[in-house]
Design an enzyme around this catalytic site. Sequence first.
Site, PDB file in Angstrom:
ATOM      1  N   GLY A 118       0.719  -1.020  -0.170  1.00 41.06           N
ATOM      2  CA  GLY A 118      -0.069   0.063  -0.017  1.00 41.06           C
ATOM      3  C   GLY A 118       1.041   1.200   0.114  1.00 41.06           C
ATOM      4  N   GLY A 120       2.195   3.107   2.281  1.00 41.01           N
ATOM      5  CA  GLY A 120       3.554   3.113   3.239  1.00 41.01           C
ATOM      6  C   GLY A 120       4.407   2.137   2.541  1.00 41.01           C
ATOM      7  N   ILE A 142      -7.193  -2.724   0.382  1.00 36.27           N
ATOM      8  CA  ILE A 142      -8.751  -2.880   0.445  1.00 36.27           C
ATOM      9  C   ILE A 142      -9.093  -1.332   0.414  1.00 36.27           C
ATOM     10  CG2 ILE A 142      -8.926  -5.141   1.544  1.00 36.27           C
ATOM     11  CD1 ILE A 142     -10.156  -3.459   4.096  1.00 36.27           C
ATOM     12  N   ASP A 143      -8.423  -0.481   1.002  1.00 34.98           N
ATOM     13  CA  ASP A 143      -8.585   0.833   1.205  1.00 34.98           C
ATOM     14  C   ASP A 143      -8.717   1.723  -0.294  1.00 34.98           C
ATOM     15  OD1 ASP A 143      -8.311   0.544   3.723  1.00 34.98           O
ATOM     16  OD2 ASP A 143      -6.786   1.364   4.084  1.00 34.98           O
ATOM     17  N   GLY A 186     -11.087   1.753   5.720  1.00 34.53           N
ATOM     18  CA  GLY A 186     -10.822   2.626   4.800  1.00 34.53           C
ATOM     19  C   GLY A 186      -9.898   3.771   5.098  1.00 34.53           C
ATOM     20  N   ARG A 281     -28.555   0.578  16.359  1.00 30.80           N
ATOM     21  CA  ARG A 281     -27.625  -0.416  16.440  1.00 30.80           C
ATOM     22  C   ARG A 281     -26.376  -0.299  15.659  1.00 30.80           C
ATOM     23  NH1 ARG A 281     -30.552  -4.326  19.505  1.00 30.80           N
ATOM     24  NH2 ARG A 281     -28.735  -5.778  19.646  1.00 30.80           N
TER      25      ARG A 281
HETATM   26  O1  F6P Z   1      -4.951  -0.340   5.442  1.00 27.89           O
HETATM   27  C1  F6P Z   1      -5.988  -1.587   5.286  1.00 27.89           C
HETATM   28  C2  F6P Z   1      -6.702  -1.512   6.676  1.00 27.89           C
HETATM   29  O2  F6P Z   1      -7.555  -2.865   6.728  1.00 27.89           O
HETATM   30  C3  F6P Z   1      -7.584  -0.374   7.064  1.00 27.89           C
HETATM   31  O3  F6P Z   1      -8.653  -0.202   6.379  1.00 27.89           O
HETATM   32  C4  F6P Z   1      -7.760  -0.347   8.419  1.00 27.89           C
HETATM   33  O4  F6P Z   1      -7.847   0.916   9.402  1.00 27.89           O
HETATM   34  C5  F6P Z   1      -6.312  -1.127   9.082  1.00 27.89           C
HETATM   35  O5  F6P Z   1      -5.753  -1.608   7.583  1.00 27.89           O
HETATM   36  C6  F6P Z   1      -6.493  -1.987   9.925  1.00 27.89           C
HETATM   37  O6  F6P Z   1      -5.083  -2.172  10.346  1.00 27.89           O
HETATM   38  P1  F6P Z   1      -4.874  -3.677  11.204  1.00 27.89           P
HETATM   39  O7  F6P Z   1      -5.269  -5.044  10.584  1.00 27.89           O
HETATM   40  O8  F6P Z   1      -3.293  -3.397  11.548  1.00 27.89           O
HETATM   41  O9  F6P Z   1      -5.759  -3.505  12.443  1.00 27.89           O
END
Ligand code: F6P
Length: 378
Positions: A118, A120, A142-143, A186, A281
């Site tokens: 991604g 990073g 996925i974001d 996201g 909810r």
């Molecule tokens: O960047 C992908 C992602 O799934 C984001 O949508 C989410 O905020 C983050 O990673 C969650 O990270 P982790 O799996 O380290 O909790």
Amino acid sequence: MLPSIRRIGILTGGGDAPGLNAAIRSVVKTAILRYGWQVIGFEDGYEGAILGRARELGLADVRGLLVRGGTILGASNRADPFHFQHPQLGDSQPSDHSRTLLATLDRFGVDALVVLGGEGSLTIAHRLHQLGLRVVGVPKTIDNDIRGTTQSIGFDTAVTTATDAIDRLHTTAESHHRVMLVELMGRDAGWIALHAGVAGGADVILVPELPFALERIVEVVERRRSRGRHFTIVAVAEGARPAGGEAVFERTGPLPYQRKYGGIAVVLQQQLGTLLPNEVRAVVLGHLQRGGTPTPFDRALATALGAAAVDTLAAGDHGVMVAVREHPAGRATWGVVRVPLAEVAGGPRLVPLDHPLVHAALGMGISFAVPDEERIGG
Ligand code: F6P
């Protein structure tokens, strides 16, 4: 003149995404069958490339991978070679181990590296390229927030899962006359919430790019009730925040990977619960969006991008990410292009306010609950 390539390395950085294994398979098969190269898979993202945890990947190793979620190489969203600490290296604090990584690649006889990552991981790839490494990036998350590509591996599967969740929530929300808030992943971008919200027919979509006003959500619920619709579905991106307010974090810290969004749906459940007669909810979809079998589109995309990464290196190009664009020649719906890694580094790709899906959603009567909806054409 750089020596010709005989052996390449591959690693999967950051969080996993459905389709990573299909991309690994594509890289391995293309490298071996088209070019006669060897492939070394480094484990757990950049960590394995620093510490020398690696194995050769042959054709037998990638059999059956097309449909398998996750990554057989393991992933890590903590291993930054420019800021790394590990007992094996004897550090008392994080330090720059980029040269350690380059030495490890040399030790394995790796001439070039394919990084599936991604924003990073691809920013790190760019810095490694500046140090002289031949590297090609493949966008996955996925974001869907990577600059330079209109789509990343894993997004389609996440949207499919999120849409299925919204579909299922409809029937139970309607039966109980409830307001259901579904929190979707996201980070800073609202791509999953926007796509799944539109595809699932949500009544309200909250995205980080458009800070919301609580009273607008209340208005939607009341308007629907006046029309005999006693339930409301709200798709909430985890990074959504109120106008003039803050996003909700599950945990924070000084390093990017320590900052985890989470909890906005529960906060809204409490706030809306005091303002509405309906039961409210919250459902947090979480890592379900990252797991499981990739969709046919993600499998095809991963295959196309994996092969393109290897072809790019074979053509003598590097320092680029293979990316998806609307097909330049108009011969197909999409095509693969090369984008300099320098363009990829520099922050997430956010949903533009003039995105056609935002416009279409407003036409469907979907609300983004912004204080001034006319600003975005509503
Ligand atoms: O960047 C992908 C992602 O799934 C984001 O949508 C989410 O905020 C983050 O990673 C969650 O990270 P982790 O799996 O380290 O909790």
